[in-house]
Design a protein around this motif. Structure first.
Motif, PDB file in Angstrom:
ATOM      1  N   SER A 287       0.857  -1.185   0.000  1.00  0.00           N
ATOM      2  CA  SER A 287       0.000   0.000   0.000  1.00  0.00           C
ATOM      3  C   SER A 287       0.892   1.234   0.000  1.00  0.00           C
ATOM      4  O   SER A 287       2.036   1.186   0.447  1.00  0.00           O
ATOM      5  CB  SER A 287      -0.930   0.004   1.209  1.00  0.00           C
ATOM      6  N   VAL A 288       0.351   2.321  -0.513  1.00  0.00           N
ATOM      7  CA  VAL A 288       1.076   3.590  -0.543  1.00  0.00           C
ATOM      8  C   VAL A 288       0.812   4.297   0.779  1.00  0.00           C
ATOM      9  O   VAL A 288      -0.330   4.613   1.103  1.00  0.00           O
ATOM     10  CB  VAL A 288       0.628   4.459  -1.734  1.00  0.00           C
ATOM     11  N   VAL A 289       1.875   4.519   1.553  1.00  0.00           N
ATOM     12  CA  VAL A 289       1.768   5.192   2.847  1.00  0.00           C
ATOM     13  C   VAL A 289       1.743   6.699   2.646  1.00  0.00           C
ATOM     14  O   VAL A 289       0.971   7.414   3.274  1.00  0.00           O
ATOM     15  CB  VAL A 289       2.940   4.784   3.770  1.00  0.00           C
ATOM     16  N   SER A 290       2.598   7.199   1.764  1.00  0.00           N
ATOM     17  CA  SER A 290       2.649   8.636   1.473  1.00  0.00           C
ATOM     18  C   SER A 290       3.229   8.840   0.085  1.00  0.00           C
ATOM     19  O   SER A 290       3.904   7.963  -0.457  1.00  0.00           O
ATOM     20  CB  SER A 290       3.502   9.372   2.520  1.00  0.00           C
ATOM     21  N   GLY A 291       2.956  10.012  -0.473  1.00  0.00           N
ATOM     22  CA  GLY A 291       3.468  10.351  -1.796  1.00  0.00           C
ATOM     23  C   GLY A 291       2.535   9.877  -2.897  1.00  0.00           C
ATOM     24  O   GLY A 291       1.444   9.358  -2.646  1.00  0.00           O
ATOM     25  N   SER A 292       2.991  10.067  -4.129  1.00  0.00           N
ATOM     26  CA  SER A 292       2.201   9.658  -5.287  1.00  0.00           C
ATOM     27  C   SER A 292       3.128   9.425  -6.469  1.00  0.00           C
ATOM     28  O   SER A 292       4.272   9.872  -6.477  1.00  0.00           O
ATOM     29  CB  SER A 292       1.160  10.721  -5.634  1.00  0.00           C
ATOM     30  N   PHE A 293       2.601   8.705  -7.478  1.00  0.00           N
ATOM     31  CA  PHE A 293       3.371   8.399  -8.673  1.00  0.00           C
ATOM     32  C   PHE A 293       2.420   8.004  -9.783  1.00  0.00           C
ATOM     33  O   PHE A 293       1.245   7.729  -9.537  1.00  0.00           O
ATOM     34  CB  PHE A 293       4.393   7.288  -8.394  1.00  0.00           C
ATOM     35  N   ASP A 294       2.923   7.974 -11.001  1.00  0.00           N
ATOM     36  CA  ASP A 294       2.129   7.634 -12.174  1.00  0.00           C
ATOM     37  C   ASP A 294       2.050   6.120 -12.306  1.00  0.00           C
ATOM     38  O   ASP A 294       3.001   5.480 -12.750  1.00  0.00           O
ATOM     39  CB  ASP A 294       2.749   8.255 -13.424  1.00  0.00           C
ATOM     40  N   LYS A 295       0.932   5.536 -11.915  1.00  0.00           N
ATOM     41  CA  LYS A 295       0.772   4.078 -11.942  1.00  0.00           C
ATOM     42  C   LYS A 295       0.749   3.516 -13.355  1.00  0.00           C
ATOM     43  O   LYS A 295       0.892   2.326 -13.556  1.00  0.00           O
ATOM     44  CB  LYS A 295      -0.480   3.676 -11.161  1.00  0.00           C
ATOM     45  N   GLY A 296       0.606   4.377 -14.352  1.00  0.00           N
ATOM     46  CA  GLY A 296       0.622   3.945 -15.738  1.00  0.00           C
ATOM     47  C   GLY A 296       2.010   3.914 -16.342  1.00  0.00           C
ATOM     48  O   GLY A 296       2.180   3.532 -17.497  1.00  0.00           O
ATOM     49  N   ALA A 297       3.026   4.318 -15.575  1.00  0.00           N
ATOM     50  CA  ALA A 297       4.395   4.376 -16.090  1.00  0.00           C
ATOM     51  C   ALA A 297       5.364   3.752 -15.081  1.00  0.00           C
ATOM     52  O   ALA A 297       6.377   4.352 -14.715  1.00  0.00           O
ATOM     53  CB  ALA A 297       4.781   5.821 -16.388  1.00  0.00           C
ATOM     54  N   LEU A 298       5.067   2.535 -14.624  1.00  0.00           N
ATOM     55  CA  LEU A 298       5.870   1.911 -13.567  1.00  0.00           C
ATOM     56  C   LEU A 298       7.321   1.665 -13.968  1.00  0.00           C
ATOM     57  O   LEU A 298       8.182   1.547 -13.102  1.00  0.00           O
ATOM     58  CB  LEU A 298       5.212   0.608 -13.112  1.00  0.00           C
ATOM     59  N   ASP A 299       7.609   1.612 -15.269  1.00  0.00           N
ATOM     60  CA  ASP A 299       8.998   1.435 -15.707  1.00  0.00           C
ATOM     61  C   ASP A 299       9.880   2.622 -15.329  1.00  0.00           C
ATOM     62  O   ASP A 299      11.099   2.517 -15.360  1.00  0.00           O
ATOM     63  CB  ASP A 299       9.071   1.224 -17.223  1.00  0.00           C
ATOM     64  N   ASN A 300       9.267   3.737 -14.969  1.00  0.00           N
ATOM     65  CA  ASN A 300      10.019   4.935 -14.597  1.00  0.00           C
ATOM     66  C   ASN A 300      10.389   4.981 -13.119  1.00  0.00           C
ATOM     67  O   ASN A 300      10.916   5.979 -12.649  1.00  0.00           O
ATOM     68  CB  ASN A 300       9.206   6.193 -14.931  1.00  0.00           C
ATOM     69  N   TYR A 301      10.110   3.887 -12.389  1.00  0.00           N
ATOM     70  CA  TYR A 301      10.333   3.864 -10.943  1.00  0.00           C
ATOM     71  C   TYR A 301      11.093   2.619 -10.511  1.00  0.00           C
ATOM     72  O   TYR A 301      11.096   1.612 -11.212  1.00  0.00           O
ATOM     73  CB  TYR A 301       8.987   3.902 -10.207  1.00  0.00           C
ATOM     74  N   TYR A 302      11.723   2.713  -9.339  1.00  0.00           N
ATOM     75  CA  TYR A 302      12.353   1.548  -8.723  1.00  0.00           C
ATOM     76  C   TYR A 302      12.190   1.639  -7.212  1.00  0.00           C
ATOM     77  O   TYR A 302      11.925   2.714  -6.668  1.00  0.00           O
ATOM     78  CB  TYR A 302      13.816   1.402  -9.145  1.00  0.00           C
ATOM     79  N   VAL A 303      12.334   0.497  -6.542  1.00  0.00           N
ATOM     80  CA  VAL A 303      12.097   0.403  -5.104  1.00  0.00           C
ATOM     81  C   VAL A 303      13.398   0.089  -4.384  1.00  0.00           C
ATOM     82  O   VAL A 303      14.205  -0.711  -4.845  1.00  0.00           O
ATOM     83  CB  VAL A 303      11.067  -0.725  -4.812  1.00  0.00           C
ATOM     84  N   GLN A 304      13.594   0.740  -3.232  1.00  0.00           N
ATOM     85  CA  GLN A 304      14.711   0.420  -2.348  1.00  0.00           C
ATOM     86  C   GLN A 304      14.199   0.358  -0.925  1.00  0.00           C
ATOM     87  O   GLN A 304      13.311   1.118  -0.553  1.00  0.00           O
ATOM     88  CB  GLN A 304      15.820   1.459  -2.440  1.00  0.00           C
ATOM     89  N   GLN A 305      14.792  -0.544  -0.131  1.00  0.00           N
ATOM     90  CA  GLN A 305      14.391  -0.675   1.262  1.00  0.00           C
ATOM     91  C   GLN A 305      15.117   0.336   2.102  1.00  0.00           C
ATOM     92  O   GLN A 305      16.195   0.736   1.842  1.00  0.00           O
ATOM     93  CB  GLN A 305      14.685  -2.073   1.778  1.00  0.00           C
TER      94      GLN A 305
END
Length: 79
Positions: free
Chosen positions: A61-79
């Protein structure tokens, strides 16, 4: 939101979602790389499932912030 499993993730873990930085090319070597990303959201793992490392995934789930869910290739996740 569904995301590929990050090694040993469990419910309650949090991650930062980053927007990928601009891709640039080193003029001397010709090697392309991405500049550092910018944090855009905090995600929390709600549950994990899958039988093997190749099939594991996490529901987040998204705790805070926002992003374009239609362009997931533009994002990455880090712990």
């Amino acid at each position: 939101m569904l995301m590929p499993m990050v090694s040993s993730s469990q419910a309650g873990d949090t991650f930062t979602l980053y927007k990928r930085g601009k891709q640039v090319k080193n003029p001397q070597t010709g090697v392309s790389f991405y500049l550092a990303g910018k944090p855009v959201a905090q995600l929390r793992v709600e549950s994990v499932d899958g039988d093997t490392p190749d099939t594991q995934y996490a529901i987040v789930s998204v705790v805070s912030g926002s992003f374009d869910k239609g362009a997931l290739d533009n994002y990455y996740v880090q712990q």
